[in-house]
Design a protein around this motif. Structure first.
Motif, PDB file in Angstrom:
ATOM      1  N   GLU A  72      26.155  -9.875  76.911  1.00 29.58           N
ATOM      2  CA  GLU A  72      25.531  -8.680  76.353  1.00 29.58           C
ATOM      3  C   GLU A  72      26.460  -7.927  75.406  1.00 29.58           C
ATOM      4  O   GLU A  72      26.085  -6.882  74.872  1.00 29.58           O
ATOM      5  CB  GLU A  72      25.087  -7.741  77.485  1.00 29.58           C
ATOM      6  CG  GLU A  72      24.003  -8.309  78.386  1.00 29.58           C
ATOM      7  CD  GLU A  72      22.665  -8.427  77.680  1.00 29.58           C
ATOM      8  OE1 GLU A  72      22.503  -7.770  76.618  1.00 29.58           O
ATOM      9  OE2 GLU A  72      21.784  -9.144  78.182  1.00 29.58           O
ATOM     10  N   GLY A  73      27.686  -8.424  75.203  1.00 28.00           N
ATOM     11  CA  GLY A  73      28.600  -7.796  74.262  1.00 28.00           C
ATOM     12  C   GLY A  73      29.347  -6.594  74.793  1.00 28.00           C
ATOM     13  O   GLY A  73      29.856  -5.783  74.011  1.00 28.00           O
ATOM     14  N   LEU A  74      29.449  -6.473  76.126  1.00 31.42           N
ATOM     15  CA  LEU A  74      30.147  -5.331  76.713  1.00 31.42           C
ATOM     16  C   LEU A  74      31.633  -5.593  76.939  1.00 31.42           C
ATOM     17  O   LEU A  74      32.360  -4.682  77.334  1.00 31.42           O
ATOM     18  CB  LEU A  74      29.493  -4.940  78.049  1.00 31.42           C
ATOM     19  CG  LEU A  74      28.038  -4.492  77.979  1.00 31.42           C
ATOM     20  CD1 LEU A  74      27.541  -4.107  79.361  1.00 31.42           C
ATOM     21  CD2 LEU A  74      27.872  -3.315  77.010  1.00 31.42           C
ATOM     22  N   VAL A  75      32.078  -6.820  76.732  1.00 27.37           N
ATOM     23  CA  VAL A  75      33.485  -7.181  76.919  1.00 27.37           C
ATOM     24  C   VAL A  75      34.041  -7.626  75.578  1.00 27.37           C
ATOM     25  O   VAL A  75      33.532  -8.563  74.960  1.00 27.37           O
ATOM     26  CB  VAL A  75      33.646  -8.299  77.969  1.00 27.37           C
ATOM     27  CG1 VAL A  75      35.113  -8.690  78.109  1.00 27.37           C
ATOM     28  CG2 VAL A  75      33.085  -7.845  79.310  1.00 27.37           C
ATOM     29  N   GLN A  76      35.083  -6.947  75.138  1.00 24.35           N
ATOM     30  CA  GLN A  76      35.688  -7.248  73.844  1.00 24.35           C
ATOM     31  C   GLN A  76      36.910  -8.140  73.976  1.00 24.35           C
ATOM     32  O   GLN A  76      37.159  -9.005  73.148  1.00 24.35           O
ATOM     33  CB  GLN A  76      36.054  -5.950  73.125  1.00 24.35           C
ATOM     34  CG  GLN A  76      36.537  -6.127  71.698  1.00 24.35           C
ATOM     35  CD  GLN A  76      36.790  -4.789  71.023  1.00 24.35           C
ATOM     36  OE1 GLN A  76      36.757  -3.734  71.661  1.00 24.35           O
ATOM     37  NE2 GLN A  76      37.023  -4.818  69.723  1.00 24.35           N
ATOM     38  N   GLY A  77      37.708  -7.941  75.023  1.00 27.29           N
ATOM     39  CA  GLY A  77      38.884  -8.769  75.254  1.00 27.29           C
ATOM     40  C   GLY A  77      40.114  -8.359  74.469  1.00 27.29           C
ATOM     41  O   GLY A  77      41.145  -9.021  74.567  1.00 27.29           O
ATOM     42  N   GLU A  78      40.048  -7.258  73.703  1.00 29.58           N
ATOM     43  CA  GLU A  78      41.206  -6.841  72.912  1.00 29.58           C
ATOM     44  C   GLU A  78      42.238  -6.117  73.758  1.00 29.58           C
ATOM     45  O   GLU A  78      43.445  -6.333  73.603  1.00 29.58           O
ATOM     46  CB  GLU A  78      40.731  -5.950  71.766  1.00 29.58           C
ATOM     47  CG  GLU A  78      41.827  -5.510  70.809  1.00 29.58           C
ATOM     48  CD  GLU A  78      42.556  -4.249  71.276  1.00 29.58           C
ATOM     49  OE1 GLU A  78      43.727  -4.079  70.910  1.00 29.58           O
ATOM     50  OE2 GLU A  78      41.945  -3.456  72.015  1.00 29.58           O
ATOM     51  N   GLY A  79      41.782  -5.257  74.650  1.00 30.67           N
ATOM     52  CA  GLY A  79      42.699  -4.490  75.482  1.00 30.67           C
ATOM     53  C   GLY A  79      42.208  -4.416  76.914  1.00 30.67           C
ATOM     54  O   GLY A  79      41.008  -4.242  77.166  1.00 30.67           O
ATOM     55  N   PHE A  80      43.135  -4.584  77.860  1.00 35.55           N
ATOM     56  CA  PHE A  80      42.836  -4.474  79.284  1.00 35.55           C
ATOM     57  C   PHE A  80      43.634  -3.298  79.857  1.00 35.55           C
ATOM     58  O   PHE A  80      44.695  -2.936  79.346  1.00 35.55           O
ATOM     59  CB  PHE A  80      43.216  -5.740  80.040  1.00 35.55           C
ATOM     60  CG  PHE A  80      42.283  -6.905  79.818  1.00 35.55           C
ATOM     61  CD1 PHE A  80      41.111  -6.760  79.093  1.00 35.55           C
ATOM     62  CD2 PHE A  80      42.588  -8.151  80.340  1.00 35.55           C
ATOM     63  CE1 PHE A  80      40.261  -7.827  78.883  1.00 35.55           C
ATOM     64  CE2 PHE A  80      41.747  -9.230  80.139  1.00 35.55           C
ATOM     65  CZ  PHE A  80      40.582  -9.061  79.410  1.00 35.55           C
ATOM     66  N   ALA A 126      32.866  -4.082  93.111  1.00 38.11           N
ATOM     67  CA  ALA A 126      33.090  -4.261  91.678  1.00 38.11           C
ATOM     68  C   ALA A 126      31.866  -4.887  91.006  1.00 38.11           C
ATOM     69  O   ALA A 126      31.541  -4.552  89.858  1.00 38.11           O
ATOM     70  CB  ALA A 126      34.323  -5.136  91.447  1.00 38.11           C
ATOM     71  N   THR A 127      31.176  -5.795  91.694  1.00 37.13           N
ATOM     72  CA  THR A 127      29.959  -6.388  91.143  1.00 37.13           C
ATOM     73  C   THR A 127      28.896  -5.330  90.905  1.00 37.13           C
ATOM     74  O   THR A 127      28.241  -5.300  89.849  1.00 37.13           O
ATOM     75  CB  THR A 127      29.424  -7.467  92.112  1.00 37.13           C
ATOM     76  OG1 THR A 127      30.417  -8.468  92.307  1.00 37.13           O
ATOM     77  CG2 THR A 127      28.168  -8.103  91.566  1.00 37.13           C
ATOM     78  N   VAL A 128      28.728  -4.445  91.877  1.00 34.68           N
ATOM     79  CA  VAL A 128      27.734  -3.375  91.732  1.00 34.68           C
ATOM     80  C   VAL A 128      28.122  -2.421  90.603  1.00 34.68           C
ATOM     81  O   VAL A 128      27.265  -1.970  89.828  1.00 34.68           O
ATOM     82  CB  VAL A 128      27.579  -2.620  93.074  1.00 34.68           C
ATOM     83  CG1 VAL A 128      26.811  -1.318  92.885  1.00 34.68           C
ATOM     84  CG2 VAL A 128      26.883  -3.505  94.095  1.00 34.68           C
ATOM     85  N   VAL A 141      27.877 -12.068  87.184  1.00 34.66           N
ATOM     86  CA  VAL A 141      27.577 -10.763  86.595  1.00 34.66           C
ATOM     87  C   VAL A 141      28.513 -10.485  85.423  1.00 34.66           C
ATOM     88  O   VAL A 141      28.089  -9.945  84.394  1.00 34.66           O
ATOM     89  CB  VAL A 141      27.682  -9.652  87.670  1.00 34.66           C
ATOM     90  CG1 VAL A 141      27.557  -8.270  87.043  1.00 34.66           C
ATOM     91  CG2 VAL A 141      26.611  -9.846  88.735  1.00 34.66           C
ATOM     92  N   LEU A 142      29.779 -10.867  85.551  1.00 31.82           N
ATOM     93  CA  LEU A 142      30.724 -10.663  84.455  1.00 31.82           C
ATOM     94  C   LEU A 142      30.328 -11.483  83.230  1.00 31.82           C
ATOM     95  O   LEU A 142      30.411 -10.995  82.091  1.00 31.82           O
ATOM     96  CB  LEU A 142      32.135 -11.025  84.909  1.00 31.82           C
ATOM     97  CG  LEU A 142      33.232 -10.956  83.847  1.00 31.82           C
ATOM     98  CD1 LEU A 142      33.338  -9.554  83.263  1.00 31.82           C
ATOM     99  CD2 LEU A 142      34.581 -11.391  84.421  1.00 31.82           C
ATOM    100  N   ARG A 143      29.885 -12.719  83.453  1.00 35.17           N
ATOM    101  CA  ARG A 143      29.446 -13.522  82.313  1.00 35.17           C
ATOM    102  C   ARG A 143      28.235 -12.893  81.627  1.00 35.17           C
ATOM    103  O   ARG A 143      28.106 -12.987  80.402  1.00 35.17           O
ATOM    104  CB  ARG A 143      29.125 -14.949  82.785  1.00 35.17           C
ATOM    105  CG  ARG A 143      30.351 -15.792  83.078  1.00 35.17           C
ATOM    106  CD  ARG A 143      29.991 -17.262  83.202  1.00 35.17           C
ATOM    107  NE  ARG A 143      29.126 -17.499  84.363  1.00 35.17           N
ATOM    108  CZ  ARG A 143      29.588 -17.803  85.574  1.00 35.17           C
ATOM    109  NH1 ARG A 143      30.889 -17.892  85.776  1.00 35.17           N
ATOM    110  NH2 ARG A 143      28.753 -18.015  86.564  1.00 35.17           N
ATOM    111  N   ARG A 144      27.379 -12.255  82.389  1.00 37.55           N
ATOM    112  CA  ARG A 144      26.245 -11.561  81.768  1.00 37.55           C
ATOM    113  C   ARG A 144      26.722 -10.370  80.949  1.00 37.55           C
ATOM    114  O   ARG A 144      26.214 -10.104  79.850  1.00 37.55           O
ATOM    115  CB  ARG A 144      25.253 -11.104  82.852  1.00 37.55           C
ATOM    116  CG  ARG A 144      23.998 -10.444  82.304  1.00 37.55           C
ATOM    117  CD  ARG A 144      23.222 -11.393  81.400  1.00 37.55           C
ATOM    118  NE  ARG A 144      22.095 -10.740  80.769  1.00 37.55           N
ATOM    119  CZ  ARG A 144      20.868 -10.705  81.274  1.00 37.55           C
ATOM    120  NH1 ARG A 144      20.622 -11.283  82.456  1.00 37.55           N
ATOM    121  NH2 ARG A 144      19.894 -10.105  80.639  1.00 37.55           N
ATOM    122  N   CYS A 145      27.717  -9.659  81.464  1.00 37.70           N
ATOM    123  CA  CYS A 145      28.305  -8.553  80.689  1.00 37.70           C
ATOM    124  C   CYS A 145      28.899  -9.057  79.379  1.00 37.70           C
ATOM    125  O   CYS A 145      28.747  -8.420  78.323  1.00 37.70           O
ATOM    126  CB  CYS A 145      29.384  -7.844  81.510  1.00 37.70           C
ATOM    127  SG  CYS A 145      28.795  -6.926  82.943  1.00 37.70           S
TER     128      CYS A 145
END
Length: 450
Positions: free
Chosen positions: A134-142, A426-428, A127-131
Motif C-alpha cells: 500500500e506504499g506505507l513503507v519507504q525504507g529510507e529511515g528506521f 504490533a500486528t494490530v 500484514v507488513l507486506r500489505r503495508c
C-alpha cells in the motif's frame, strides 16, 4: 402525550449483521486489509486429514485481533464480548446462532500448534507486506527503541540470584522454567541476576521505572514514513540485550525484504561504540544517534575533544602541541591507550588544566572511534534535528500500546509468551495504521470522482 412502548414478540426475524456495522467502524477498515489465507496454510500440517473438524484457526486469530485491538486482556471476557457484540460477530464471520469458541481453546492453540509453527510471526509478516504494497513503507529511515512491559509474576515468588535453586525434574516443570533451563544450557556463563522469579525465571528484575519489578522489553523497529512497525523482538530489560535485539531486527528485515535503511534513529542507549561501529563499518547505515561519551570534563580541565588525533602518525596532539603516542608497555593490555611523555608533562604550563591529579595525561581511544566521529558529525546537521523529531513516532507507538491496547502487563509467561504477545500487539498496531492512513484518503478520492 407520554408515549408507551409496546413489546412485540416476533417469532421470525430476518436480519443481516452487515446492516448493523457502521461503514466507518474500525473493524471494517481492519477487515479490508486482513488476509488470513497464509495463516491457514502455515498451520495446515498440524491438523489431521481425518476425524472431527476442529475450530477454525482463522476464527481464533480474528478473535485475538479483536482482543488486542480493543484492549480486552482476558480471554474469558473476550469470548463473552464476541458473543454479545454484533460488530465482533460480523468480523469473526459468526452468525447470530453460531457458537463462540470456549476460552480454553485459546490456551491449547497458543501453547501448541500456534507456537510450534510461529504462526504469529507469519501473521505479522503478512500484514507488513500489505503495508508495503500500500506504499506505507519507504525504507529510507528506521527508528528503534525499547519499552518495558511488566511480567505476569509476583515479587513474593522470587529468590536471590546467588541462591542455589532446585528446579526439580525439567520434564515436570512449567513451560517458562523449561525455556529458562534450555537457555542456560546454550548461553555462556554470565553473572547471576540480583533476583530470579520462580514463576518466570527469564523475566528481568529491574528498577528502571520506579519500584523494582520483573519485566520484559519489547523492541520496535519502525519505518519513519508513517510509523509502520517493520519488526518487533522480545528481550531482557538490559541495554546490551536491547542493542542486540536491534541488530537482530535490522538483519532480519534485510534478509526477508532486501530492505536496508540509509539512516537509523535512536536514543543514547544505541550510541555505544560497538553499535556505532557495527552500523557504520558493517552495515553502511548512517547513525542518527547521540554518542555515548563520558570523556567530556566539566571541571575546567581539558576533555578528549580538546586533543587532535593525527591519524597518519597514530598519535594525539595536545593543546600545547606535544604528542601522545601508544605506549609500548601497555600494548598488550590496552592497545588503544595513548600516553604523553613524562618530560613534556612535567614542564608544561598547561598541566594544571590538563592532568592536575596525574603524572602524565592518558587518553583511551575506542577501536570504533572513526564511527563515533561519524555520529558526532551527523549530530551537527539539520538532518539530525529532523531525525530527533521523527523519533517521537516510536514513542507514540509505545504510548498507544500501553494506554489504548492496555498492554501494561503480560498474560503469557516465558520468552515465547512475551514473543507472541508483542507480535500480536504490533500486528494490530499496523492494521490500525493502515486503517487510519488509507481509508480517509480513498474516501476523499471517491468524493472527488463523484
Amino acid at each position: 402525550m407520554m408515549g408507551h412502548q409496546a413489546t412485540r414478540r416476533e417469532l421470525f426475524v430476518m436480519i443481516s449483521l452487515d446492516e448493523y456495522v457502521p461503514e466507518d467502524h474500525l473493524l471494517r477498515a481492519v477487515d479490508r486489509y486482513l488476509d488470513l489465507s497464509e495463516f491457514r496454510l502455515c498451520l495446515a500440517d498440524s491438523y489431521s486429514h481425518t476425524g472431527r473438524p476442529s475450530i477454525d484457526p482463522e476464527l481464533l486469530a480474528r478473535m485475538l485481533i479483536i482482543g488486542y485491538c480493543y484492549g480486552i486482556r482476558s480471554e474469558r471476557r473476550l469470548c463473552e464480548e464476541v458473543g454479545m457484540n454484533l460488530a465482533y460477530r460480523w468480523f469473526c464471520r459468526l452468525g447470530l446462532r453460531d457458537k463462540v469458541p470456549d476460552h480454553s481453546s485459546f490456551s491449547k492453540n497458543r501453547h501448541g500448534r500456534f507456537r510450534d509453527h510461529d504462526a504469529f510471526r507469519q501473521l505479522f509478516d503478512s500484514v507488513l507486506r500489505r503495508c508495503m504494497a500500500e506504499g506505507l513503507v519507504q525504507g529510507e529511515g528506521f527508528a528503534t527503541d525499547a519499552s518495558m512491559i511488566k511480567a505476569d509474576v509476583q515479587r513474593q515468588r522470587s529468590r536471590s540470584g546467588d541462591t542455589d535453586i532446585d528446579w526439580g525434574d525439567p520434564a515436570q516443570a512449567s513451560r517458562p522454567v523449561r525455556e529458562y533451563l534450555a537457555a542456560l544450557e546454550q548461553a555462556n556463563p554470565v553473572s547471576p541476576p540480583k533476583r530470579i522469579s520462580l514463576t518466570d525465571p527469564s523475566a528481568t528484575w529491574t528498577a528502571a521505572a520506579g519500584p523494582a519489578i520483573f519485566a520484559y522489553s519489547t523492541n520496535y523497529l519502525i519505518d519513519l514514513k508513517v510509523g509502520v512497525i517493520v519488526d518487533v523482538e522480545a528481550s531482557a530489560v538490559t541495554k546490551t540485550a536491547e542493542v542486540e535485539a536491534t541488530k537482530t531486527m535490522i538483519n532480519r528485515v534485510e534478509e526477508k525484504y532486501a530492505m536496508k535503511p540509509r539512516r537509523l534513529v535512536g536514543d543514547t542507549n544505541y550510541g555505544v561504540a560497538a553499535m556505532l561501529g557495527w552500523l557504520v563499518d558493517e552495515k553502511g547505515i548512517a547513525p542518527h544517534v547521540p554518542v555515548w561519551d563520558k570523556s567530556e570534563h566539566h571541571d575546567g580541565t581539558f576533555s578528549r575533544t580538546d586533543f587532535t588525533f593525527d591519524a597518519a602518525n597514530n598519535r594525539y596532539v595536545c593543546p600545547a602541541g606535544k604528542y601522545l603516542k601508544p605506549a609500548q608497555r601497555s600494548q598488550q593490555k590496552n592497545p588503544f591507550r595513548y600516553r604523553a611523555s613524562l618530560y613534556d608533562c612535567q614542564v608544561c604550563q598547561l598541566k594544571p588544566r590538563c592532568c592536575p591529579n596525574m603524572i602524565i595525561r592518558k587518553i583511551d581511544r575506542s577501536p570504533h572511534e572513526p564511527a563515533r566521529d561519524v555520529a558526532r558529525a551527523i549530530g551537527k546537521t539539520p538532518a539530525y534535528r529532523e531525525s530527533r523529531r521523527e523519533r517521537k513516532k516510536v514513542e507514540m507507538l509505545f504510548a498507544h500500546l500501553k494506554r489504548i491496547l492496555k498492554l501494561r502487563q503480560l498474560r503469557l509467561r516465558g520468552p515465547s509468551g512475551a514473543h507472541d504477545e508483542f507480535l500480536l500487539a504490533a500486528t494490530v498496531q499496523n492494521l490500525r495504521r493502515m486503517a487510519k492512513n488509507l481509508i480517509p484518503t480513498r474516501r476523499n478520492e471517491n468524493l472527488v470522482m463523484s
